[in-house]
Scaffold this motif. Structure first.
Motif, PDB file in Angstrom:
ATOM      1  N   PHE A 117      56.147  37.696  45.030  1.00  0.00           N
ATOM      2  CA  PHE A 117      56.208  38.594  43.870  1.00  0.00           C
ATOM      3  C   PHE A 117      55.665  37.906  42.621  1.00  0.00           C
ATOM      4  N   MET A 118      56.121  36.673  42.361  1.00  0.00           N
ATOM      5  CA  MET A 118      55.668  35.972  41.159  1.00  0.00           C
ATOM      6  C   MET A 118      54.219  35.517  41.267  1.00  0.00           C
ATOM      7  N   SER A 119      53.770  35.193  42.498  1.00  0.00           N
ATOM      8  CA  SER A 119      52.364  34.826  42.664  1.00  0.00           C
ATOM      9  C   SER A 119      51.454  35.995  42.326  1.00  0.00           C
ATOM     10  N   ILE A 120      51.959  37.211  42.511  1.00  0.00           N
ATOM     11  CA  ILE A 120      51.181  38.413  42.184  1.00  0.00           C
ATOM     12  C   ILE A 120      51.268  38.736  40.691  1.00  0.00           C
ATOM     13  N   CYS A 121      52.478  38.688  40.156  1.00  0.00           N
ATOM     14  CA  CYS A 121      52.698  39.186  38.792  1.00  0.00           C
ATOM     15  C   CYS A 121      52.405  38.154  37.706  1.00  0.00           C
ATOM     16  N   VAL A 122      52.535  36.884  37.997  1.00  0.00           N
ATOM     17  CA  VAL A 122      52.360  35.866  36.957  1.00  0.00           C
ATOM     18  C   VAL A 122      50.898  35.455  36.817  1.00  0.00           C
ATOM     19  N   SER A 123      50.193  35.374  37.942  1.00  0.00           N
ATOM     20  CA  SER A 123      48.844  34.798  37.907  1.00  0.00           C
ATOM     21  C   SER A 123      47.730  35.835  37.897  1.00  0.00           C
ATOM     22  N   HIS A 124      48.055  37.105  37.777  1.00  0.00           N
ATOM     23  CA  HIS A 124      47.009  38.127  37.851  1.00  0.00           C
ATOM     24  C   HIS A 124      46.265  38.241  36.529  1.00  0.00           C
ATOM     25  N   ALA A 125      45.058  38.810  36.593  1.00  0.00           N
ATOM     26  CA  ALA A 125      44.299  39.150  35.386  1.00  0.00           C
ATOM     27  C   ALA A 125      44.435  40.661  35.157  1.00  0.00           C
ATOM     28  N   MET A 126      44.618  41.058  33.918  1.00  0.00           N
ATOM     29  CA  MET A 126      44.933  42.458  33.625  1.00  0.00           C
ATOM     30  C   MET A 126      43.776  43.409  33.915  1.00  0.00           C
ATOM     31  N   ASP A 127      42.562  42.845  34.035  1.00  0.00           N
ATOM     32  CA  ASP A 127      41.417  43.733  34.226  1.00  0.00           C
ATOM     33  C   ASP A 127      41.065  43.962  35.687  1.00  0.00           C
ATOM     34  N   VAL A 128      41.811  43.352  36.612  1.00  0.00           N
ATOM     35  CA  VAL A 128      41.509  43.520  38.026  1.00  0.00           C
ATOM     36  C   VAL A 128      42.328  44.662  38.601  1.00  0.00           C
ATOM     37  N   ASN A 129      41.874  45.156  39.742  1.00  0.00           N
ATOM     38  CA  ASN A 129      42.603  46.216  40.436  1.00  0.00           C
ATOM     39  C   ASN A 129      43.938  45.654  40.938  1.00  0.00           C
ATOM     40  N   PRO A 130      45.077  46.171  40.478  1.00  0.00           N
ATOM     41  CA  PRO A 130      46.383  45.584  40.868  1.00  0.00           C
ATOM     42  C   PRO A 130      46.651  45.675  42.361  1.00  0.00           C
ATOM     43  N   TYR A 131      46.155  46.729  42.997  1.00  0.00           N
ATOM     44  CA  TYR A 131      46.417  46.895  44.423  1.00  0.00           C
ATOM     45  C   TYR A 131      45.631  45.880  45.258  1.00  0.00           C
ATOM     46  N   LEU A 132      44.361  45.700  44.905  1.00  0.00           N
ATOM     47  CA  LEU A 132      43.556  44.719  45.628  1.00  0.00           C
ATOM     48  C   LEU A 132      44.073  43.300  45.396  1.00  0.00           C
TER      49      LEU A 132
END
Length: 416
Positions: A117-132
């Motif tokens: 969960f944290m690997s997805i939510c903490v390190s993501h970039a806001m401009d990328v597709n969240p599902y992918l």
């Protein structure tokens, strides 16, 4: 210095394979998460690896799905510059994630659920597709899990002796602190790879089963040096002989000249040990033994209708010679042996085992026809039951089992 074990080497190989897969995927994803999952999943045995892998997969899916939903929510409703609110939401979501694993009785998956969960939510970039992005993190973690599973479950094929039952002397594995974790792991690995193993002990189930926790036991125990078989799953005794009342009274009279007598009887498949007077050494033994499960200590004479399986007396270490002289006396249809403990020695007296019944029962339960005894002595009364494989040191036990498991020759002592 301790040797580098197989688990260490397998962990290193798992990480390397994760890098290889990462390169084959065109460096897609984040290989760090694959490596972490692989290291966490590599275990000492195949069964443990499968169990851990199952927990990790379940946790990955739980954490990945919730992470995906949180990313979609952040992108739709939380502005990019509201960093504090994003962090507060991530921290808050740890509560339902852990609660869901508890509710679904998947508490072992709580850790990996939160990590994914944290690997997805903490390190993501806001401009990328969240599902992918979430699916990529799930895929990264699953790759590491399945790499660990592959390494632990795949073995080099070799010829195995599938017709043999190996009976191991409990005294070879036991130390003062019990059976070591190393021997327990190796024992389980042999069973997972097709070996059929049993244990023989000079003592009763209550004295040894606590030391054997964590060991897979698919065959009965030979207790009291072969005087009976004990089925651990059914908690029942088989193939034992008892003293006739006159023989019992005669033997008790002889033993009382040398010490207080403990009388071992099986009543409704529970071991009962009757005793009367206790001196210092007997008191030491009693205080240790009375807390053990699987047997009851009863003060007083045994009831007349209860049959006797074994008798036991205790002497000091310096009185072992006295017990040996007692063994050397001629007795009809009686088996005597000495069991050495740290503070005292025990003399056990049983009827001579019915070797034919022991063979038939071991053959039936193990579905094997050839018996090998891995023993610390070159000679044993059980050599009528098994071929003896002499081992002096505990470290040599697993090497001997490995040799017996992979031999292709047939033992001459076949249970026909």
């Amino acid at each position: 210095m301790p040797k580098i074990g197989k688990r260490i080497l397998k962990s290193s190989l798992a990480v390397f394979l994760c890098f290889v897969i990462y390169l084959l995927r065109g460096e897609q994803g984040i290989v760090f998460y694959s490596c972490i999952a692989a290291v966490l999943c590599v275990q000492q045995s195949t069964s443990n690896t499968i169990k851990v892998a199952r927990n990790r997969v379940e946790g990955t899916l739980i954490g990945g799905f919730i992470g995906m939903l949180v990313l979609a929510f952040e992108k739709a409703y939380i502005p990019h510059d509201f960093i504090f609110i994003q962090y507060a939401l991530i921290a808050f979501m740890i509560i339902p994630i852990i609660y869901i694993t508890v509710l679904w009785k998947k508490t072992n998956a709580s850790y990996i659920s939160c990590v994914v969960f944290m690997s997805i939510c903490v390190s993501h970039a806001m401009d990328v597709n969240p599902y992918l992005f979430a699916l990529d993190r799930i895929m990264d973690t699953l790759i590491g899990i399945f790499v660990a599973l592959l390494i632990n479950c795949v073995h080099i094929p070799y010829g195995k002796q599938k017709d043999s039952l190996m009976v191991v002397d409990f005294a070879l594995l036991e130390k003062e602190e019990g059976i070591s974790s190393y021997h327990k792991i190796k024992w389980n690995q042999f069973i997972e790879r097709g070996a059929s193993l049993a244990m023989v002990s000079k003592e009763t189930p209550g004295s040894i089963l606590s030391s054997m926790q964590g060991m897979h036991m698919q065959n009965p125990l030979l207790i009291l040096n072969g005087a009976a078989l004990y089925n651990i799953q059914q908690q029942s005794y088989h193939c034992y002989r008892t003293f006739e009342e006159s023989a019992y009274e005669s033997m008790v009279h002889e033993l009382k000249k040398h010490g207080d007598v403990f009388v071992y009887c099986i009543v409704h498949n529970v071991m009962h040990i009757y005793y009367e007077h206790l001196h210092a050494l007997e008191e030491t033994f009693y205080e240790q033994a009375r807390k053990q499960p699987y047997e009851n200590y009863v003060y007083g004479n045994k009831p007349k209708e209860v049959e006797v399986l074994a008798l036991m007396i205790i002497k000091g270490k310096d009185q072992k010679k006295e017990l040996q002289e007692l063994i050397d006396k001629p007795y009809d249809d009686v088996h005597m042996y000495i069991n050495e403990k740290r503070d005292y020695v025990q003399l056990f007296v049983t009827k001579v085992p019915d070797y034919t019944k022991l063979k038939q029962e071991l053959q039936r339960t193990s579905n094997r026809h050839v018996l090998h005894l891995v023993h610390h002595q070159r000679e044993s009364h059980l050599q009528t039951l098994c071929d003896i494989n002499h081992v002096q040191q505990p470290k040599d036990v697993m090497r001997q089992l490995h040799k017996l498991l992979h031999t292709t020759s047939h033992n001459k002592n076949s249970l026909q």
